[in-house]
Design a protein around this motif. Sequence first.
Motif, PDB file in Angstrom:
ATOM      1  N   PHE A  95       0.844  -1.203   0.000  1.00 10.16           N
ATOM      2  CA  PHE A  95       0.000   0.000   0.000  1.00 10.16           C
ATOM      3  C   PHE A  95       0.880   1.254   0.000  1.00 10.16           C
ATOM      4  CE2 PHE A  95      -2.342   3.323   2.303  1.00 10.16           C
ATOM      5  CZ  PHE A  95      -3.511   3.376   1.563  1.00 10.16           C
ATOM      6  N   VAL A  96       1.827   1.279   0.932  1.00  6.56           N
ATOM      7  CA  VAL A  96       2.706   2.461   1.048  1.00  6.56           C
ATOM      8  C   VAL A  96       3.596   2.582  -0.192  1.00  6.56           C
ATOM      9  CG1 VAL A  96       4.573   3.503   2.397  1.00  6.56           C
ATOM     10  CG2 VAL A  96       2.612   2.502   3.566  1.00  6.56           C
ATOM     11  N   GLU A  97       4.060   1.453  -0.691  1.00  6.78           N
ATOM     12  CA  GLU A  97       4.916   1.507  -1.887  1.00  6.78           C
ATOM     13  C   GLU A  97       4.141   2.024  -3.102  1.00  6.78           C
ATOM     14  OE1 GLU A  97       8.057  -1.977  -0.571  1.00  6.78           O
ATOM     15  OE2 GLU A  97       6.728  -2.356  -2.276  1.00  6.78           O
ATOM     16  N   HIS A  98       2.889   1.570  -3.252  1.00  8.38           N
ATOM     17  CA  HIS A  98       2.084   2.035  -4.393  1.00  8.38           C
ATOM     18  C   HIS A  98       1.762   3.521  -4.288  1.00  8.38           C
ATOM     19  CE1 HIS A  98       0.464  -2.217  -5.544  1.00  8.38           C
ATOM     20  NE2 HIS A  98       1.762  -2.064  -5.743  1.00  8.38           N
ATOM     21  N   MET A  99       1.770   4.016  -3.070  1.00  2.65           N
ATOM     22  CA  MET A  99       1.435   5.425  -2.849  1.00  2.65           C
ATOM     23  C   MET A  99       2.597   6.371  -3.158  1.00  2.65           C
ATOM     24  SD  MET A  99      -1.649   6.232  -1.945  1.00  2.65           S
ATOM     25  CE  MET A  99      -1.126   7.865  -1.481  1.00  2.65           C
ATOM     26  N   ARG A 100       3.721   5.811  -3.626  1.00  2.00           N
ATOM     27  CA  ARG A 100       4.911   6.655  -3.820  1.00  2.00           C
ATOM     28  C   ARG A 100       4.758   7.671  -4.953  1.00  2.00           C
ATOM     29  NH1 ARG A 100       5.898   1.749  -6.047  1.00  2.00           N
ATOM     30  NH2 ARG A 100       6.964   1.581  -8.060  1.00  2.00           N
ATOM     31  N   PHE A 101       3.677   7.557  -5.734  1.00  4.07           N
ATOM     32  CA  PHE A 101       3.470   8.512  -6.833  1.00  4.07           C
ATOM     33  C   PHE A 101       2.802   9.806  -6.363  1.00  4.07           C
ATOM     34  CE2 PHE A 101       3.819   4.281  -8.579  1.00  4.07           C
ATOM     35  CZ  PHE A 101       4.849   4.479  -9.491  1.00  4.07           C
ATOM     36  N   SER A 102       2.469   9.854  -5.083  1.00  4.57           N
ATOM     37  CA  SER A 102       1.907  11.086  -4.531  1.00  4.57           C
ATOM     38  C   SER A 102       2.958  12.203  -4.647  1.00  4.57           C
ATOM     39  CB  SER A 102       1.552  10.817  -3.057  1.00  4.57           C
ATOM     40  OG  SER A 102       1.024  11.961  -2.471  1.00  4.57           O
ATOM     41  N   PRO A 103       2.547  13.391  -5.105  1.00  4.21           N
ATOM     42  CA  PRO A 103       3.561  14.441  -5.352  1.00  4.21           C
ATOM     43  C   PRO A 103       4.175  15.012  -4.078  1.00  4.21           C
ATOM     44  CG  PRO A 103       1.359  15.327  -5.653  1.00  4.21           C
ATOM     45  CD  PRO A 103       1.181  13.856  -5.407  1.00  4.21           C
ATOM     46  N   THR A 104       5.418  15.465  -4.195  1.00  3.71           N
ATOM     47  CA  THR A 104       6.079  16.135  -3.062  1.00  3.71           C
ATOM     48  C   THR A 104       6.732  17.428  -3.570  1.00  3.71           C
ATOM     49  OG1 THR A 104       8.122  14.882  -3.451  1.00  3.71           O
ATOM     50  CG2 THR A 104       6.593  13.971  -1.824  1.00  3.71           C
ATOM     51  N   ALA A 105       6.784  18.430  -2.709  1.00  2.00           N
ATOM     52  CA  ALA A 105       7.366  19.723  -3.120  1.00  2.00           C
ATOM     53  C   ALA A 105       8.801  19.516  -3.573  1.00  2.00           C
ATOM     54  CB  ALA A 105       7.313  20.707  -1.952  1.00  2.00           C
ATOM     55  N   SER A 106       9.146  20.105  -4.712  1.00  2.00           N
ATOM     56  CA  SER A 106      10.471  19.970  -5.354  1.00  2.00           C
ATOM     57  C   SER A 106      10.847  18.511  -5.567  1.00  2.00           C
ATOM     58  CB  SER A 106      11.572  20.641  -4.525  1.00  2.00           C
ATOM     59  OG  SER A 106      11.296  21.993  -4.365  1.00  2.00           O
ATOM     60  N   ASN A 107       9.856  17.659  -5.595  1.00  2.00           N
ATOM     61  CA  ASN A 107      10.073  16.215  -5.788  1.00  2.00           C
ATOM     62  C   ASN A 107      11.070  15.648  -4.769  1.00  2.00           C
ATOM     63  OD1 ASN A 107       9.517  13.802  -7.196  1.00  2.00           O
ATOM     64  ND2 ASN A 107      11.428  13.980  -8.325  1.00  2.00           N
ATOM     65  N   HIS A 200       2.816  19.589   3.905  1.00  2.00           N
ATOM     66  CA  HIS A 200       1.871  19.522   2.786  1.00  2.00           C
ATOM     67  C   HIS A 200       1.997  18.185   2.065  1.00  2.00           C
ATOM     68  CE1 HIS A 200       2.108  23.757   3.698  1.00  2.00           C
ATOM     69  NE2 HIS A 200       0.946  23.892   3.098  1.00  2.00           N
ATOM     70  N   ASP A 201       3.246  17.729   1.877  1.00  2.00           N
ATOM     71  CA  ASP A 201       3.453  16.431   1.211  1.00  2.00           C
ATOM     72  C   ASP A 201       2.665  15.349   1.957  1.00  2.00           C
ATOM     73  OD1 ASP A 201       5.277  17.809  -0.316  1.00  2.00           O
ATOM     74  OD2 ASP A 201       7.048  16.989   0.684  1.00  2.00           O
ATOM     75  N   ALA A 202       2.777  15.394   3.287  1.00  2.00           N
ATOM     76  CA  ALA A 202       2.114  14.371   4.108  1.00  2.00           C
ATOM     77  C   ALA A 202       0.591  14.500   4.013  1.00  2.00           C
ATOM     78  CB  ALA A 202       2.569  14.485   5.558  1.00  2.00           C
ATOM     79  N   GLY A 203       0.108  15.748   3.948  1.00  2.33           N
ATOM     80  CA  GLY A 203      -1.336  15.961   3.840  1.00  2.33           C
ATOM     81  C   GLY A 203      -1.878  15.432   2.520  1.00  2.33           C
ATOM     82  N   ILE A 204      -1.141  15.704   1.461  1.00  6.23           N
ATOM     83  CA  ILE A 204      -1.567  15.235   0.134  1.00  6.23           C
ATOM     84  C   ILE A 204      -1.520  13.703   0.102  1.00  6.23           C
ATOM     85  CG2 ILE A 204      -0.902  15.202  -2.318  1.00  6.23           C
ATOM     86  CD1 ILE A 204       0.079  18.176  -1.775  1.00  6.23           C
ATOM     87  N   TRP A 205      -0.442  13.150   0.633  1.00  3.47           N
ATOM     88  CA  TRP A 205      -0.291  11.684   0.691  1.00  3.47           C
ATOM     89  C   TRP A 205      -1.486  11.078   1.432  1.00  3.47           C
ATOM     90  CZ3 TRP A 205      -0.145   7.381   3.686  1.00  3.47           C
ATOM     91  CH2 TRP A 205       0.513   6.259   3.178  1.00  3.47           C
ATOM     92  N   THR A 206      -1.814  11.707   2.536  1.00  2.00           N
ATOM     93  CA  THR A 206      -2.893  11.188   3.384  1.00  2.00           C
ATOM     94  C   THR A 206      -4.225  11.189   2.641  1.00  2.00           C
ATOM     95  OG1 THR A 206      -1.707  11.991   5.310  1.00  2.00           O
ATOM     96  CG2 THR A 206      -4.046  11.554   5.615  1.00  2.00           C
ATOM     97  N   GLY A 207      -4.507  12.304   1.973  1.00  2.00           N
ATOM     98  CA  GLY A 207      -5.769  12.394   1.234  1.00  2.00           C
ATOM     99  C   GLY A 207      -5.853  11.340   0.155  1.00  2.00           C
ATOM    100  N   MET A 208      -4.768  11.198  -0.577  1.00  2.00           N
ATOM    101  CA  MET A 208      -4.768  10.209  -1.664  1.00  2.00           C
ATOM    102  C   MET A 208      -4.871   8.796  -1.093  1.00  2.00           C
ATOM    103  SD  MET A 208      -2.396  11.286  -4.719  1.00  2.00           S
ATOM    104  CE  MET A 208      -2.304  12.906  -5.412  1.00  2.00           C
ATOM    105  N   ALA A 209      -4.178   8.570   0.021  1.00  2.00           N
ATOM    106  CA  ALA A 209      -4.159   7.229   0.619  1.00  2.00           C
ATOM    107  C   ALA A 209      -5.561   6.812   1.085  1.00  2.00           C
ATOM    108  CB  ALA A 209      -3.183   7.183   1.785  1.00  2.00           C
ATOM    109  N   THR A 210      -6.333   7.772   1.603  1.00  2.00           N
ATOM    110  CA  THR A 210      -7.672   7.411   2.074  1.00  2.00           C
ATOM    111  C   THR A 210      -8.555   6.956   0.898  1.00  2.00           C
ATOM    112  OG1 THR A 210      -8.468   9.683   1.940  1.00  2.00           O
ATOM    113  CG2 THR A 210      -7.642   8.972   4.084  1.00  2.00           C
ATOM    114  N   THR A 220     -10.229   3.763   6.568  1.00  5.40           N
ATOM    115  CA  THR A 220      -9.226   4.609   7.212  1.00  5.40           C
ATOM    116  C   THR A 220      -9.872   5.641   8.123  1.00  5.40           C
ATOM    117  OG1 THR A 220      -9.339   6.141   5.356  1.00  5.40           O
ATOM    118  CG2 THR A 220      -7.584   4.476   5.270  1.00  5.40           C
ATOM    119  N   CYS A 221      -9.088   6.142   9.034  1.00  2.04           N
ATOM    120  CA  CYS A 221      -9.470   7.351   9.763  1.00  2.04           C
ATOM    121  C   CYS A 221      -8.191   8.152   9.991  1.00  2.04           C
ATOM    122  CB  CYS A 221     -10.149   7.022  11.087  1.00  2.04           C
ATOM    123  SG  CYS A 221     -10.824   8.492  11.901  1.00  2.04           S
ATOM    124  N   ILE A 222      -8.165   9.342   9.450  1.00  3.22           N
ATOM    125  CA  ILE A 222      -7.012  10.227   9.672  1.00  3.22           C
ATOM    126  C   ILE A 222      -7.021  10.600  11.149  1.00  3.22           C
ATOM    127  CG2 ILE A 222      -6.012  12.476   9.059  1.00  3.22           C
ATOM    128  CD1 ILE A 222      -7.677  12.316   6.442  1.00  3.22           C
TER     129      ILE A 222
END
Length: 277
Positions: A95-107, A200-210, A220-222
């Motif tokens: 799950f976490v590995e598949h989520m690696r495409f979530s964007p991060t600031a300056s990559n 922000h990276d973590a927030g975006i990751w979290t939203g996508m992960a849910t 899930t529950c954040i």
Amino acid sequence: MVNISADNCIKCKKCENVCPVEGIDIENNSISENCIKCYHCGATCPRKAVGNKNIIGNTSQNNIQPYDFELLMQQRRSHRIFSTQQVSPEVLKEFVEHMRFSPTASNLQSLSFTIITNKAKLKEINDLTIETISKAYKSVNRFSKPLIRFFKGKKALKKMEKSKRKFMEKAELREDMICYNAPALIVIHSESNPVGMPCHDAGIWTGMATLYAELLNLSTCINGFIVNAAKRNSKIKETMHIPANKEIYSTILIGYPKLKFENRVDRKIPKVRFIAE
Ligand SMILES: Cc1cc2nc3c(=O)[nH]c(=O)nc-3n(C[C@H](O)[C@H](O)[C@H](O)COP(=O)(O)O)c2cc1C
């Protein structure tokens, strides 16, 4: 480092145009040291001549219709009652590995993940969080209230008192009010990096992960209380084996659902303002 294959390159310069750091010079076959390895170049190259080592497939398989995504968003809910079924470490890791495409600031891709499935640890995190937040709320008392009113205003004080009352009442009723007996907790952390935007990276990751979790029949529950408590009590990071120099930016409880939400419910229509002229 991004590679350019001179043999395949047709000098269309799509990569140069799309590069967010203007870091490609096709004429001179060079990549600037400012490269953030986002591989926009590889993603756009019709000949797979740039960044080809990182190309994993083409983009033509996306058949998701807008309505599918709207439904997914409407059906996702926070679950606070979980089935006792465990989620396997393989599923969680994948799950976490598949989520690696979530964007991060300056990559920067600087997020790290700690997954806790140990029941005793989860109980400890639950209890430490309740203890820490209760202590913080208890500091809203007859001595501090006049100061809060003076510095933050009457409205802010009222809000604080209301959240305190709600938290204390819930803590009385549900001793699992933080971790809800979920089988797993994903903790998203990173070094506090002043260059990037890990929060922000973590927030975006979290939203996508849910959303992704829904598709895997996971619920899930954040959890913001754990994030908040970890800032106040170093024991929480110790319990999670997270070094003191790392910051926790988000946490998600994850497990299989015990109940099914039957209906989709509406939300406030957001206020939108255009500035067109
Ligand atoms: C940043 C953030 C922090 C949250 N923290 C908590 C929390 O600590 N405990 C909890 O039960 N729910 C938490 N939630 C879930 C919200 O209460 C929930 O998203 C909101 O009530 C809307 O319900 P829904 O998620 O079912 O659509 C959090 C949600 C977000 C986005």
